[in-house]
Design a protein around this motif. Structure first.
Motif, PDB file in Angstrom:
ATOM      1  N   ARG A 226      53.452  37.774  32.958  1.00  0.00           N
ATOM      2  CA  ARG A 226      52.455  38.144  31.950  1.00  0.00           C
ATOM      3  C   ARG A 226      51.674  36.911  31.494  1.00  0.00           C
ATOM      4  O   ARG A 226      50.468  36.990  31.256  1.00  0.00           O
ATOM      5  N   LEU A 227      52.371  35.789  31.373  1.00  0.00           N
ATOM      6  CA  LEU A 227      51.712  34.549  30.989  1.00  0.00           C
ATOM      7  C   LEU A 227      50.715  34.130  32.061  1.00  0.00           C
ATOM      8  O   LEU A 227      49.598  33.700  31.774  1.00  0.00           O
ATOM      9  N   SER A 228      51.129  34.277  33.328  1.00  0.00           N
ATOM     10  CA  SER A 228      50.254  33.941  34.458  1.00  0.00           C
ATOM     11  C   SER A 228      48.987  34.797  34.444  1.00  0.00           C
ATOM     12  O   SER A 228      47.875  34.294  34.615  1.00  0.00           O
ATOM     13  N   GLU A 229      49.142  36.092  34.248  1.00  0.00           N
ATOM     14  CA  GLU A 229      48.000  37.004  34.245  1.00  0.00           C
ATOM     15  C   GLU A 229      47.021  36.668  33.128  1.00  0.00           C
ATOM     16  O   GLU A 229      45.798  36.711  33.312  1.00  0.00           O
ATOM     17  N   SER A 230      47.540  36.317  31.970  1.00  0.00           N
ATOM     18  CA  SER A 230      46.681  35.982  30.842  1.00  0.00           C
ATOM     19  C   SER A 230      45.900  34.693  31.120  1.00  0.00           C
ATOM     20  O   SER A 230      44.706  34.599  30.807  1.00  0.00           O
ATOM     21  N   ALA A 231      46.565  33.707  31.739  1.00  0.00           N
ATOM     22  CA  ALA A 231      45.893  32.449  32.064  1.00  0.00           C
ATOM     23  C   ALA A 231      44.771  32.667  33.076  1.00  0.00           C
ATOM     24  O   ALA A 231      43.658  32.136  32.922  1.00  0.00           O
ATOM     25  N   GLY A 377      51.630  31.515  25.987  1.00  0.00           N
ATOM     26  CA  GLY A 377      53.000  31.047  26.063  1.00  0.00           C
ATOM     27  C   GLY A 377      53.994  32.148  25.799  1.00  0.00           C
ATOM     28  O   GLY A 377      53.654  33.273  25.440  1.00  0.00           O
ATOM     29  N   SER A 378      55.262  31.787  26.022  1.00  0.00           N
ATOM     30  CA  SER A 378      56.362  32.700  25.709  1.00  0.00           C
ATOM     31  C   SER A 378      57.416  31.901  24.982  1.00  0.00           C
ATOM     32  O   SER A 378      57.761  30.788  25.376  1.00  0.00           O
ATOM     33  N   LEU A 379      57.895  32.444  23.868  1.00  0.00           N
ATOM     34  CA  LEU A 379      58.929  31.805  23.077  1.00  0.00           C
ATOM     35  C   LEU A 379      60.251  32.494  23.365  1.00  0.00           C
ATOM     36  O   LEU A 379      60.322  33.720  23.494  1.00  0.00           O
ATOM     37  N   MET A 380      61.325  31.699  23.433  1.00  0.00           N
ATOM     38  CA  MET A 380      62.639  32.258  23.724  1.00  0.00           C
ATOM     39  C   MET A 380      63.640  31.699  22.729  1.00  0.00           C
ATOM     40  O   MET A 380      63.513  30.573  22.249  1.00  0.00           O
TER      41      MET A 380
END
Length: 436
Positions: A226-231, A377-380
């Motif tokens: 999902r992060l890749s697609e948004s970028a 980004g993604s937070l974990m």
């Protein structure tokens, strides 16, 4: 006193030297020495901004000698070339100035505990022409060299007739990881600023063509899809040309040749695909060298000690550390920082022969900056119970806070506040882009 020698002044190495200096050096419990081939430290995640000219290192470059003086450790200038494990000494190469005059001679430094944190370098996988015709964005020197060439090409492009259907200036970026993606967006933003300083023919869409090439099926392949697609969505809005599933087989002075037969013209080419540790690590340690893997990384145990010598530690991108679940610690800035903080706690106990719990990497997520346009980004962690996708202003704020966390580790609250204030003042009287 116990002699701790840390080789490498990157984010992890400098943080470790700073904290151990305050914890052990100030109390005369150990003599802490930091070794680096450069005199100053620049936070590596900012290299793409330095290359584009939107970040001026003079604003916050950390001088090793001053940092050592303020935090009770020593600094020695030099490059690691060998380790004598029997004598417990490290060999440093002589250093020279730009005229070839010797600054420091070849020297030896004794140690009781040696920590190697020299980071990584770009891996061109032996691609034909890559060494001669690309700039590898893995050091401040390389970033500055790219920026100088970029400004020169932009000035030259003012007088070159435009070819219909193509930009006057084409920058090809090989590698669709975080560095490549961030550099592409930053270059687009830089071109917009350049137009305000006399280079009015450099239109970010019409006159500057930015091409991003990735061998994997998608950009940011190591991060959530999902992060890749948004970028990719943001990059396409900026008219940045993206090529995935395209492996570069040759680099020439004028462009790239792909395995598919496709040819992409290029004025400047940046190689930002893949990393490896320095080649000399394969033979480090003499007749019985320390264990390394195929990427030249030093293999370490859970305490970050090398498998062949418990008095030698390694961490960050130059080390291969396997987790209890069988996975390997990724070569990322947050991993190096966590390992540095682990050693701040563990080394004093290990020096006393006390047991310590093994290092465990805690993935806190990933952030990718798309210049002034956006961030994703993604937070974990325990708060998110998995991963939380973020983008836009919130992601930009989180990306900015990571930089501030690094400054806090090195300088404390007061100094970080002063640096932040100076950054705000700089924006009022300096151009937003470095023009020299």
């Amino acid at each position: 006193m116990h002699r701790i020698v840390i080789v490498g002044g990157g984010a992890g190495g400098l943080a470790l030297a700073t904290q151990l200096g305050k914890k052990l050096g100030k109390k005369k419990l150990a003599e802490v020495t930091l070794v680096d081939s450069a005199r100053t430290h620049v936070w590596k995640p900012l290299l793409h901004q330095l290359a584009a000219g939107s970040f001026d290192t003079h604003a916050e470059e950390i001088e090793f000698l001053a940092q050592a003086r303020w935090n009770c450790f020593r600094f020695r200038l030099g490059s690691l070339v060998g380790v004598d494990r029997a004598k417990k000494t490290v060999q440093l190469a002589a250093s020279y100035d730009e005229t070839g005059m010797e600054i420091t001679p070849a020297q030896e430094i004794g140690y009781d505990t040696l920590v190697i944190a020299i980071g990584s370098q770009t891996n061109d996988f032996g691609t034909l022409g890559a060494a001669e015709h690309t700039i590898k964005l893995d050091s401040p020197q390389a970033a500055k060299r790219f920026n100088n060439r970029l400004i020169n090409e932009c000035i030259r492009a003012q007088s070159v007739p435009r070819v219909p259907g193509s930009g006057r200036l084409t920058v090809a970026i090989v590698g669709g990881g975080a560095t490549g993606v961030e550099l592409a967006a930053e270059l687009h933003a830089a071109a917009r600023v350049l137009a305000n300083f006399g280079l009015d023919h450099i239109h970010p869409e019409k006159d500057l063509q930015i091409v991003l090439v990735e061998a994997a099926p998608r950009l940011l392949s190591q991060l959530p899809e999902r992060l890749s697609e948004s970028a990719v969505r943001e990059l396409r809005k900026l008219a940045i040309e993206v090529h995935t599933n395209e492996k570069v087989v040759e680099v020439t002075a004028n462009g790239l040749k792909m395995a598919s037969g496709k040819v992409i013209g290029s004025t400047l080419t940046v190689w930002a695909a893949g990393v490896k540790a320095a080649d000399f690590l394969k033979t480090l340690g003499g007749e019985k060298p320390l264990e390394t893997n195929r990427l030249n990384q030093l293999v370490v145990n859970g305490n970050l000690q090398t498998t062949q010598d418990p008095s030698i530690y390694a961490f960050g991108d130059c080390a291969a550390c396997q987790q209890p679940d069988g996975t390997w610690v990724p070569p990322r800035a947050q991993a190096a920082y966590q390992q540095a903080m682990y050693l701040v706690r563990a080394l004093p106990r290990l020096m006393q022969g006390e047991p310590v719990t093994p290092f465990v990497f805690r993935d806190q997520g990933s952030l990718v900056s798309l210049s002034e346009y956006s961030s994703v980004g993604s937070l974990m962690g325990s708060l998110t119970r998995g991963s939380l996708f973020i983008e836009g202003r919130l992601a930009q704020l989180m990306y900015w806070s990571l930089h501030k966390q690094h400054q806090l580790a090195l300088g404390g609250v007061r100094k970080t506040a002063l640096i932040t204030l100076s950054e705000m003042l700089d924006r009022t009287y300096r151009p937003r882009i470095k023009l020299h």
